[in-house]
Design a protein around this motif. Structure first.
Motif, PDB file in Angstrom:
ATOM      1  N   GLY B  73       0.792  -1.227   0.000  1.00 16.51           N
ATOM      2  CA  GLY B  73       0.000   0.000   0.000  1.00 16.51           C
ATOM      3  C   GLY B  73       0.819   1.269   0.000  1.00 16.51           C
ATOM      4  O   GLY B  73       0.287   2.371   0.189  1.00 16.51           O
ATOM      5  N   GLY B  74       2.108   1.146  -0.207  1.00 15.33           N
ATOM      6  CA  GLY B  74       2.975   2.323  -0.211  1.00 15.33           C
ATOM      7  C   GLY B  74       3.585   2.586  -1.567  1.00 15.33           C
ATOM      8  O   GLY B  74       2.968   2.330  -2.600  1.00 15.33           O
ATOM      9  N   ASP B  75       4.807   3.090  -1.553  1.00 20.76           N
ATOM     10  CA  ASP B  75       5.502   3.419  -2.792  1.00 20.76           C
ATOM     11  C   ASP B  75       6.997   3.441  -2.486  1.00 20.76           C
ATOM     12  O   ASP B  75       7.395   3.437  -1.311  1.00 20.76           O
ATOM     13  CB  ASP B  75       5.044   4.776  -3.326  1.00 20.76           C
ATOM     14  N   LEU B  76       7.799   3.474  -3.522  1.00 23.44           N
ATOM     15  CA  LEU B  76       9.236   3.625  -3.328  1.00 23.44           C
ATOM     16  C   LEU B  76       9.748   4.694  -4.279  1.00 23.44           C
ATOM     17  O   LEU B  76       9.452   4.658  -5.475  1.00 23.44           O
ATOM     18  CB  LEU B  76       9.967   2.300  -3.573  1.00 23.44           C
ATOM     19  N   ARG B  77      10.464   5.643  -3.726  1.00 20.47           N
ATOM     20  CA  ARG B  77      11.037   6.723  -4.526  1.00 20.47           C
ATOM     21  C   ARG B  77      12.538   6.779  -4.267  1.00 20.47           C
ATOM     22  O   ARG B  77      13.016   6.260  -3.251  1.00 20.47           O
ATOM     23  CB  ARG B  77      10.348   8.049  -4.170  1.00 20.47           C
ATOM     24  N   ILE B  78      13.244   7.422  -5.173  1.00 22.43           N
ATOM     25  CA  ILE B  78      14.698   7.501  -4.996  1.00 22.43           C
ATOM     26  C   ILE B  78      15.116   8.957  -4.949  1.00 22.43           C
ATOM     27  O   ILE B  78      14.469   9.830  -5.548  1.00 22.43           O
ATOM     28  CB  ILE B  78      15.453   6.758  -6.122  1.00 22.43           C
ATOM     29  N   ALA B  79      16.189   9.227  -4.217  1.00 22.68           N
ATOM     30  CA  ALA B  79      16.658  10.604  -4.067  1.00 22.68           C
ATOM     31  C   ALA B  79      18.155  10.692  -4.366  1.00 22.68           C
ATOM     32  O   ALA B  79      18.929   9.797  -4.031  1.00 22.68           O
ATOM     33  CB  ALA B  79      16.388  11.088  -2.640  1.00 22.68           C
ATOM     34  N   ALA B  80      18.516  11.790  -5.017  1.00 21.34           N
ATOM     35  CA  ALA B  80      19.906  12.207  -5.210  1.00 21.34           C
ATOM     36  C   ALA B  80      20.803  11.152  -5.862  1.00 21.34           C
ATOM     37  O   ALA B  80      21.886  10.840  -5.351  1.00 21.34           O
ATOM     38  CB  ALA B  80      20.493  12.636  -3.862  1.00 21.34           C
ATOM     39  N   PRO B  81      20.374  10.594  -7.012  1.00 19.25           N
ATOM     40  CA  PRO B  81      21.248   9.615  -7.669  1.00 19.25           C
ATOM     41  C   PRO B  81      22.491  10.276  -8.267  1.00 19.25           C
ATOM     42  O   PRO B  81      22.442  11.429  -8.711  1.00 19.25           O
ATOM     43  CB  PRO B  81      20.359   9.033  -8.775  1.00 19.25           C
TER      44      PRO B  81
END
Lengths: 134, 110
Positions: B73-81
């Motif tokens: 029920g959530g999500d996955l995001r990425i930061a600062a690659p």
């Protein structure tokens, strides 16, 4: 020029040993630009990952990697003791976005100019080559 | 390579690691994401600011983690690659599915 080679005995050696080897090679060749180095390194790691994967799945692998830095191109050659490889080189299409594997060979194809494979004397010989951009 | 889970909201967690995200470290990323989901934080941001390199195995672990987060029920995001990680995302045409945010804080401003 041909640099030192890396002997990979996996396990216990793993991809981090290949990364460390590439760092040593390019420390000696600061003339290689960042983009070429990044693309070539990624391709070498994908190729080495394919070879070492056999060790992860049970049997040990002994491989030798040699990276060559020439004024006009970069080359990486890996020979290994695993069984013959079949139907890998044909993979060129990037898999579906939900796939969790199968991108290694398509990445190599996209990042370097040449990928060759040969089976000789019960060993696999892989070579990738990338022209240095001007 | 070790990953650390940091709770940053009611249901948000960041997963932070330093080093190379490859077949050696991919299982540790998956385990950390599972830990965050088990801790009732299925909205996850993976902080890539100190990940210098990612290969197809690392990318596969991100995809598996994304699927696990969405299943919960959530999500996955990425930061600062990094530049190299961004290149791998573009090569695989996954930069739309795993859209990079500039920082952990910006990943879940919505």
């Amino acid at each position: 020029m041909t640099d030192e080679s890396l002997l990979i005995d996996a396990p216990p050696d793993d991809l981090n040993d290949v990364h460390d080897y590439l760092e040593r090679v390019f420390f000696s060749h600061p003339e290689v630009n960042e983009k070429d180095r990044m693309e070539f390194e990624t391709a070498v790691i994908e190729l080495a990952g394919n070879v070492i994967q056999h060790a992860v799945t049970g049997s040990s692998v002994r491989a030798v990697l040699v990276v060559t830095v020439e004024p006009e191109y970069l080359a990486g050659c890996i020979s290994d003791s695993s069984d013959a490889v079949r139907s890998v080189l044909g993979k060129t299409d990037m898999p579906d976005e939900s796939a969790e594997s199968g991108r290694g060979i398509p990445f190599i194809r996209a990042l370097v100019d040449g990928l060759q494979y040969e089976r000789r004397n019960d060993r696999n010989y892989w070579r990738i080559q990338k022209r240095i951009s001007v | 390579m070790e990953f650390h889970v940091r709770e940053i909201g009611a249901d948000v967690a960041s997963v932070e690691g330093q080093g190379r995200l490859n077949s050696v470290s991919a299982p540790a990323l998956r385990a950390s994401v599972d830990r965050a989901i088990d801790g009732e934080r299925p909205r996850i941001v993976v902080d890539l600011s100190r990940v210098e390199f990612m290969d197809s195995s690392g990318l596969g672990a991100l995809i598996a983690s994304l699927k696990a987060a969405r299943s919960a029920g959530g999500d996955l995001r990425i930061a600062a690659p990094s530049k190299q990680v961004s290149m791998v995302l573009q090569l695989s045409n996954l930069d739309r599915v795993l859209k990079p945010y500039e920082s952990v804080e910006e990943a879940y401003v919505d």
